[in-house]
Design an enzyme around this catalytic site. Sequence first.
Site, PDB file in Angstrom:
ATOM      1  N   HIS A  20      48.731  57.345  45.537  1.00  0.00           N
ATOM      2  CA  HIS A  20      47.971  58.490  46.035  1.00  0.00           C
ATOM      3  C   HIS A  20      46.872  57.987  46.953  1.00  0.00           C
ATOM      4  CE1 HIS A  20      44.729  57.598  43.296  1.00  0.00           C
ATOM      5  NE2 HIS A  20      45.523  57.700  42.255  1.00  0.00           N
ATOM      6  N   HIS A  23      44.763  54.803  46.032  1.00  0.00           N
ATOM      7  CA  HIS A  23      45.450  53.515  46.208  1.00  0.00           C
ATOM      8  C   HIS A  23      45.543  53.171  47.694  1.00  0.00           C
ATOM      9  CE1 HIS A  23      47.677  55.125  42.485  1.00  0.00           C
ATOM     10  NE2 HIS A  23      46.811  54.226  42.051  1.00  0.00           N
ATOM     11  N   CYS A 130      41.833  54.102  23.592  1.00  0.00           N
ATOM     12  CA  CYS A 130      42.322  55.131  24.525  1.00  0.00           C
ATOM     13  C   CYS A 130      43.618  54.609  25.142  1.00  0.00           C
ATOM     14  CB  CYS A 130      41.304  55.435  25.618  1.00  0.00           C
ATOM     15  SG  CYS A 130      42.019  56.485  26.918  1.00  0.00           S
ATOM     16  N   CYS A 133      43.532  54.366  29.041  1.00  0.00           N
ATOM     17  CA  CYS A 133      42.825  53.200  29.611  1.00  0.00           C
ATOM     18  C   CYS A 133      43.387  51.895  29.080  1.00  0.00           C
ATOM     19  CB  CYS A 133      41.345  53.225  29.277  1.00  0.00           C
ATOM     20  SG  CYS A 133      40.494  54.680  29.842  1.00  0.00           S
ATOM     21  N   HIS A 150      39.396  59.879  30.646  1.00  0.00           N
ATOM     22  CA  HIS A 150      40.531  60.787  30.452  1.00  0.00           C
ATOM     23  C   HIS A 150      40.157  62.080  29.744  1.00  0.00           C
ATOM     24  CE1 HIS A 150      42.553  56.993  31.353  1.00  0.00           C
ATOM     25  NE2 HIS A 150      43.497  57.766  31.839  1.00  0.00           N
ATOM     26  N   LYS A 299      36.868  64.069  40.029  1.00  0.00           N
ATOM     27  CA  LYS A 299      37.415  62.751  40.306  1.00  0.00           C
ATOM     28  C   LYS A 299      38.916  62.910  40.475  1.00  0.00           C
ATOM     29  CE  LYS A 299      38.289  58.938  37.626  1.00  0.00           C
ATOM     30  NZ  LYS A 299      37.975  57.932  36.640  1.00  0.00           N
ATOM     31  N   LYS A 302      45.514  61.283  38.593  1.00  0.00           N
ATOM     32  CA  LYS A 302      46.777  61.923  38.286  1.00  0.00           C
ATOM     33  C   LYS A 302      46.662  62.821  37.061  1.00  0.00           C
ATOM     34  CE  LYS A 302      49.650  59.318  36.344  1.00  0.00           C
ATOM     35  NZ  LYS A 302      49.883  60.037  35.102  1.00  0.00           N
TER      36      LYS A 302
HETATM   37  N1  MSP Z   1      46.350  48.102  37.108  1.00  0.00           N
HETATM   38  C1  MSP Z   1      44.944  48.268  37.159  1.00  0.00           C
HETATM   39  C2  MSP Z   1      44.303  47.233  38.033  1.00  0.00           C
HETATM   40  C3  MSP Z   1      44.593  45.809  37.687  1.00  0.00           C
HETATM   41  S1  MSP Z   1      43.866  44.728  38.836  1.00  0.00           S
HETATM   42  C4  MSP Z   1      43.992  43.240  38.172  1.00  0.00           C
HETATM   43  C5  MSP Z   1      44.609  49.645  37.688  1.00  0.00           C
HETATM   44  N2  MSP Z   1      45.529  50.263  38.407  1.00  0.00           N
HETATM   45  S2  MSP Z   1      45.360  51.714  39.089  1.00  0.00           S
HETATM   46  O1  MSP Z   1      46.663  52.061  39.591  1.00  0.00           O
HETATM   47  O2  MSP Z   1      44.748  52.623  38.209  1.00  0.00           O
HETATM   48  O3  MSP Z   1      44.464  51.482  40.349  1.00  0.00           O
HETATM   49  C6  MSP Z   1      43.061  51.575  40.314  1.00  0.00           C
HETATM   50  C7  MSP Z   1      42.540  51.379  41.695  1.00  0.00           C
HETATM   51  O4  MSP Z   1      43.126  52.339  42.603  1.00  0.00           O
HETATM   52  C8  MSP Z   1      41.044  51.579  41.915  1.00  0.00           C
HETATM   53  O5  MSP Z   1      40.277  50.478  41.543  1.00  0.00           O
HETATM   54  C9  MSP Z   1      41.009  51.830  43.401  1.00  0.00           C
HETATM   55  O6  MSP Z   1      41.247  50.647  44.094  1.00  0.00           O
HETATM   56  C10 MSP Z   1      42.194  52.743  43.584  1.00  0.00           C
HETATM   57  N3  MSP Z   1      41.826  54.128  43.334  1.00  0.00           N
HETATM   58  C11 MSP Z   1      42.446  54.969  42.466  1.00  0.00           C
HETATM   59  N4  MSP Z   1      41.879  56.197  42.580  1.00  0.00           N
HETATM   60  C12 MSP Z   1      40.885  56.180  43.488  1.00  0.00           C
HETATM   61  C13 MSP Z   1      40.038  57.172  44.057  1.00  0.00           C
HETATM   62  N5  MSP Z   1      40.055  58.428  43.686  1.00  0.00           N
HETATM   63  N6  MSP Z   1      39.198  56.783  45.034  1.00  0.00           N
HETATM   64  C14 MSP Z   1      39.163  55.506  45.494  1.00  0.00           C
HETATM   65  N7  MSP Z   1      39.957  54.560  44.986  1.00  0.00           N
HETATM   66  C15 MSP Z   1      40.760  54.832  43.918  1.00  0.00           C
HETATM   67  O7  MSP Z   1      43.495  50.082  37.455  1.00  0.00           O
END
Ligand code: MSP
Length: 637
Positions: A20, A23, A130, A133, A150, A299, A302
């Site tokens: 999304h 990412h 959780c 998380c 969550h 925020k 998903k």
């Molecule tokens: N798998 C773990 C990370 C492991 S790293 C060793 C994880 N994955 S995640 O799919 O949840 O990705 C989190 C990351 O996605 C955030 O740190 C950020 O880089 C990005 N983002 C997810 N949602 C976001 C927003 N709404 N806004 C900005 N970035 C966001 O956590």
Amino acid sequence: MSDETYYLTTPIYYVNATPHLGHAYTTILADTMARFQRLRLGPEQVYFLTGTDEHGDKVAQAAAKAGESPQAYADRISGVFKETWKRLGLTPDQFIRTTTDHHKRTVQRFLQQIYDSGDIYFGEYGGHYCFGCERFYTEKELQDGKCPDHRTAPTFIKEENYFFRMGKYQDWLIDHINGHPDFIRPERYKNEVLSFLRDPLEDLCISRPRARLEWGIPIPFDEQFVTYVWFDALINYISALGWPEGEEFRRFWPAAQHLIAKDILKPHAIYWPIMLKAAGIEPYRHLNVHGYWKIEEAKMSKSLGKVVRPLDLADAYGRDAFRYFLLREMTFGLDASFSEEALVARLNADLANDLGNLYSRVLKLIERFYGGNITGWTYSGTFSDATRDALTEITAAMKRFAFSEALGAIWNLVSATNKYLVTNEPWKQDPGDPRTKAVLFTAAETLRRIAVLLMPFLPETAERMMRGLGIDAPPTSIRLEEGLSLGLLDRSLERQIREVPALFPRVESATPRSSKNRKTTAAPSEVSPDEITIEEFRRLDLRVAEVVEAEAVPGSKKLVRLRVRLTGEERTIVAGLREQYPPETWPGKQVILVANLKPTTLMGIQSQGMVLAAEDEEGKIVLLTPEQRIPPGSQVR
Ligand code: MSP
């Protein structure tokens, strides 16, 4: 050549959901930074890593829900991430997956090493867990007894597990952070971490009993357990480089710049440096933390059901416009609100108006006055200092990951050039006057330099601008300073402005183009193999077409060649329906056409689409037509 190296990482994304906006944001930032550093240090000095995090409860649950094995599921979603980055034009040097044998072996080796040195012990633990998380929460961290992320109640779990002696390294970490003031940046996040470290650090539970969770990397010294997902995930940053012996590890560690959002600050700012310390590895150089994109002030996540698909936006507005918006709109470190209206506003104001109009105005005048010939002109040098200063500002801003400031410096140059034209009004002057030529050429050369500066930020636009100015994009080995000085003014070379379309057409519509694709209601958390999402369906361009003429395809009993009309265009379609519908029955008929099907050649004739028909069990075929006449080209929804 500089021997400075630059290693840039994004988080590895969980495969429990498709990509999304959040990412895409982090990965686009990283791509911009990687391109910038390649132009600063040389491409071989930079390594850009992204990938997917594929173990753990969340992924196992999502796979079960999709009716797939965890591995098949992870393969599929990981593929979607990889493909999305490709379609967005991103350029990672490696896409790591945590389910590869290499990564699994590296994690086991790391665990064994710190187990052997005495930093892992076996014990019992009870806590609030959780599942979203994948971690335990302390009472203090919960909000109204619920997970703050969550907003669900955690489950109380008591079990025997392996623990990592994090507490032992607490003082070392505090000293390290204080001794390296920008280890974690921007400062607000450093302060957050230091304030967290005021309380004693608990040891970290790093295993899960296999009886509860199969989908993980077995702990090498006890096969009854798998490793905690964060221990597995963080190690990707060194396993990707081939730790401990790998050549890339030697070259790029510890020149590591981790890029994350604030949601995963704690594992990166606390667990990871301590894990590295315990394994005798130098800490990374910087942790760079950005804020969150929020949609309608909630925020975006998903589980809360508000998802913006990056590819929809890039398809609707163009990759560079999407990229520009993300880079420009968010101040690094702070949250920002996402709206498609804001994207359109920036596109129209900054891209179509400021940059796009300047570019087409200058090129058109040169076309009109001099037939596009810009060979051997002189450059007044008005902007030489300004372009160099802009590069200095950009370099300083990029050091702090201040992407928006860097773009601001380029846009100051764009404004100055616009002002220069308005002051000199070349369109009112005599084309034969050398001063008119000098003004226009100065503007053209400044545009070329702007294009060079834009290369990391808007790569496609930069290339198009240069192409229009009669030059090819510089080789990837070029440095930005060189790019600024190697001008159009190589007087001996023939240079001809090439005709180029508008860089960024204005978006007039008040309704955002991708709104039909945007999800503001609950988004599917996974895609079942038998279903397609509404977005996938909407990728089909189904249209009403009117048959203008039809003839039999010689040498075939079944094929008929149709000439059909849509809005303002005609196409040739080859349909296998001649037996049911001989050529004379076709003219005037309205049919349903799959208009964006990749063209294919049948009996030497290119067919540009497919006509839809229904077939019953006996093989009887009937053509689908609209129930009433409707203008050709109308969309089928
Ligand atoms: N798998 C773990 C990370 C492991 S790293 C060793 C994880 N994955 S995640 O799919 O949840 O990705 C989190 C990351 O996605 C955030 O740190 C950020 O880089 C990005 N983002 C997810 N949602 C976001 C927003 N709404 N806004 C900005 N970035 C966001 O956590």
